[in-house]
Design a protein around this motif. Sequence first.
Motif, PDB file in Angstrom:
ATOM      1  N   MET A 190      34.127   9.113  79.968  1.00  0.00           N
ATOM      2  CA  MET A 190      34.126   7.659  79.902  1.00  0.00           C
ATOM      3  C   MET A 190      33.966   7.185  78.469  1.00  0.00           C
ATOM      4  SD  MET A 190      32.136   6.574  83.327  1.00  0.00           S
ATOM      5  CE  MET A 190      32.691   4.927  83.069  1.00  0.00           C
ATOM      6  N   GLY A 191      34.500   6.028  78.187  1.00  0.00           N
ATOM      7  CA  GLY A 191      34.334   5.373  76.909  1.00  0.00           C
ATOM      8  C   GLY A 191      33.815   3.965  77.146  1.00  0.00           C
ATOM      9  N   LEU A 192      33.675   3.225  76.075  1.00  0.00           N
ATOM     10  CA  LEU A 192      33.216   1.839  76.158  1.00  0.00           C
ATOM     11  C   LEU A 192      34.269   0.938  75.541  1.00  0.00           C
ATOM     12  CD1 LEU A 192      29.556   2.291  74.885  1.00  0.00           C
ATOM     13  CD2 LEU A 192      30.289   1.980  77.238  1.00  0.00           C
ATOM     14  N   ALA A 193      34.473  -0.218  76.115  1.00  0.00           N
ATOM     15  CA  ALA A 193      35.391  -1.208  75.554  1.00  0.00           C
ATOM     16  C   ALA A 193      34.660  -2.531  75.448  1.00  0.00           C
ATOM     17  CB  ALA A 193      36.627  -1.355  76.426  1.00  0.00           C
ATOM     18  N   HIS A 194      34.822  -3.188  74.311  1.00  0.00           N
ATOM     19  CA  HIS A 194      34.237  -4.511  74.092  1.00  0.00           C
ATOM     20  C   HIS A 194      35.386  -5.460  73.769  1.00  0.00           C
ATOM     21  CE1 HIS A 194      31.400  -7.590  72.846  1.00  0.00           C
ATOM     22  NE2 HIS A 194      32.217  -7.817  71.839  1.00  0.00           N
ATOM     23  N   VAL A 231      49.300  -8.350  72.998  1.00  0.00           N
ATOM     24  CA  VAL A 231      49.424  -8.110  71.563  1.00  0.00           C
ATOM     25  C   VAL A 231      48.323  -8.842  70.784  1.00  0.00           C
ATOM     26  CG1 VAL A 231      50.948  -8.394  69.565  1.00  0.00           C
ATOM     27  CG2 VAL A 231      51.898  -7.723  71.764  1.00  0.00           C
ATOM     28  N   GLU A 232      47.838  -9.960  71.308  1.00  0.00           N
ATOM     29  CA  GLU A 232      46.856 -10.775  70.599  1.00  0.00           C
ATOM     30  C   GLU A 232      45.406 -10.464  70.951  1.00  0.00           C
ATOM     31  OE1 GLU A 232      49.444 -12.396  72.343  1.00  0.00           O
ATOM     32  OE2 GLU A 232      50.717 -12.536  70.578  1.00  0.00           O
ATOM     33  N   VAL A 233      45.162  -9.823  72.083  1.00  0.00           N
ATOM     34  CA  VAL A 233      43.782  -9.600  72.516  1.00  0.00           C
ATOM     35  C   VAL A 233      43.045  -8.721  71.491  1.00  0.00           C
ATOM     36  CG1 VAL A 233      44.238  -7.563  73.975  1.00  0.00           C
ATOM     37  CG2 VAL A 233      42.322  -9.055  74.504  1.00  0.00           C
ATOM     38  N   ARG A 234      41.822  -9.130  71.178  1.00  0.00           N
ATOM     39  CA  ARG A 234      41.004  -8.380  70.209  1.00  0.00           C
ATOM     40  C   ARG A 234      39.958  -7.579  70.968  1.00  0.00           C
ATOM     41  NH1 ARG A 234      38.243 -12.638  67.062  1.00  0.00           N
ATOM     42  NH2 ARG A 234      38.278 -13.594  69.102  1.00  0.00           N
ATOM     43  N   PHE A 235      39.802  -6.306  70.610  1.00  0.00           N
ATOM     44  CA  PHE A 235      38.854  -5.440  71.300  1.00  0.00           C
ATOM     45  C   PHE A 235      38.482  -4.247  70.436  1.00  0.00           C
ATOM     46  CE2 PHE A 235      43.044  -3.867  72.195  1.00  0.00           C
ATOM     47  CZ  PHE A 235      42.922  -2.485  72.148  1.00  0.00           C
ATOM     48  N   LYS A 236      37.410  -3.591  70.807  1.00  0.00           N
ATOM     49  CA  LYS A 236      36.987  -2.332  70.198  1.00  0.00           C
ATOM     50  C   LYS A 236      36.764  -1.343  71.325  1.00  0.00           C
ATOM     51  CE  LYS A 236      34.753  -3.978  66.021  1.00  0.00           C
ATOM     52  NZ  LYS A 236      33.543  -3.937  65.200  1.00  0.00           N
ATOM     53  N   VAL A 237      37.061  -0.086  71.074  1.00  0.00           N
ATOM     54  CA  VAL A 237      36.882   0.974  72.056  1.00  0.00           C
ATOM     55  C   VAL A 237      36.105   2.108  71.401  1.00  0.00           C
ATOM     56  CG1 VAL A 237      38.055   2.668  73.505  1.00  0.00           C
ATOM     57  CG2 VAL A 237      39.037   0.397  73.222  1.00  0.00           C
ATOM     58  N   ALA A 238      35.179   2.688  72.137  1.00  0.00           N
ATOM     59  CA  ALA A 238      34.421   3.847  71.655  1.00  0.00           C
ATOM     60  C   ALA A 238      34.570   4.964  72.679  1.00  0.00           C
ATOM     61  CB  ALA A 238      32.947   3.491  71.488  1.00  0.00           C
ATOM     62  N   GLU A 270      41.448   4.521  59.070  1.00  0.00           N
ATOM     63  CA  GLU A 270      42.729   4.013  58.624  1.00  0.00           C
ATOM     64  C   GLU A 270      43.383   3.206  59.730  1.00  0.00           C
ATOM     65  OE1 GLU A 270      46.029   7.315  59.390  1.00  0.00           O
ATOM     66  OE2 GLU A 270      44.538   7.978  57.948  1.00  0.00           O
ATOM     67  N   GLY A 271      44.182   2.243  59.364  1.00  0.00           N
ATOM     68  CA  GLY A 271      44.966   1.485  60.328  1.00  0.00           C
ATOM     69  C   GLY A 271      44.166   0.798  61.424  1.00  0.00           C
ATOM     70  N   GLY A 272      42.974   0.337  61.114  1.00  0.00           N
ATOM     71  CA  GLY A 272      42.174  -0.345  62.126  1.00  0.00           C
ATOM     72  C   GLY A 272      41.435   0.575  63.062  1.00  0.00           C
ATOM     73  N   ALA A 273      41.492   1.882  62.825  1.00  0.00           N
ATOM     74  CA  ALA A 273      40.771   2.844  63.656  1.00  0.00           C
ATOM     75  C   ALA A 273      39.839   3.667  62.784  1.00  0.00           C
ATOM     76  CB  ALA A 273      41.755   3.776  64.373  1.00  0.00           C
ATOM     77  N   ALA A 274      38.741   4.126  63.365  1.00  0.00           N
ATOM     78  CA  ALA A 274      37.794   4.943  62.609  1.00  0.00           C
ATOM     79  C   ALA A 274      37.131   5.945  63.524  1.00  0.00           C
ATOM     80  CB  ALA A 274      36.727   4.064  61.960  1.00  0.00           C
ATOM     81  N   ILE A 275      36.825   7.102  62.967  1.00  0.00           N
ATOM     82  CA  ILE A 275      35.991   8.095  63.653  1.00  0.00           C
ATOM     83  C   ILE A 275      34.738   8.203  62.821  1.00  0.00           C
ATOM     84  CG2 ILE A 275      35.732  10.499  64.302  1.00  0.00           C
ATOM     85  CD1 ILE A 275      38.751  10.618  64.624  1.00  0.00           C
ATOM     86  N   CYS A 276      33.627   7.857  63.417  1.00  0.00           N
ATOM     87  CA  CYS A 276      32.336   7.875  62.733  1.00  0.00           C
ATOM     88  C   CYS A 276      31.371   8.680  63.580  1.00  0.00           C
ATOM     89  CB  CYS A 276      31.793   6.472  62.555  1.00  0.00           C
ATOM     90  SG  CYS A 276      32.955   5.365  61.732  1.00  0.00           S
ATOM     91  N   ALA A 318      40.428  16.657  72.070  1.00  0.00           N
ATOM     92  CA  ALA A 318      40.184  15.983  73.345  1.00  0.00           C
ATOM     93  C   ALA A 318      38.732  15.530  73.434  1.00  0.00           C
ATOM     94  CB  ALA A 318      40.512  16.931  74.491  1.00  0.00           C
ATOM     95  N   LEU A 319      38.485  14.573  74.304  1.00  0.00           N
ATOM     96  CA  LEU A 319      37.151  14.028  74.489  1.00  0.00           C
ATOM     97  C   LEU A 319      36.163  15.115  74.901  1.00  0.00           C
ATOM     98  CD1 LEU A 319      38.123  10.835  76.480  1.00  0.00           C
ATOM     99  CD2 LEU A 319      37.826  11.077  74.036  1.00  0.00           C
TER     100      LEU A 319
END
Length: 55
Positions: free
Chosen positions: A14-18, A29-36, A48-54, A8-9
């Motif tokens: 709160m997170g961030l979305a761009h 389905v087409e909207v492009r975004f990143k979430v942190a 993997e699969g377009g997601a990452a934990i860094c 869990a967080l």
Amino acid sequence: MAKKSIPALSGSPMGLAHYYDDPASVGPVEVRFKVAVPVPTETPEVAEGGAAICL
């Protein structure tokens, strides 16, 4: 996150979305975004699969 057993967080809930596209003009389905979102520091790195934990 649950599917990958990511804890869990931590800290602020709160997170961030761009958004690269306007969600009002592009379909969900087409909207492009990143979430942190914050995760515990002991969370292993994953990419993997377009997601990452860094850390």
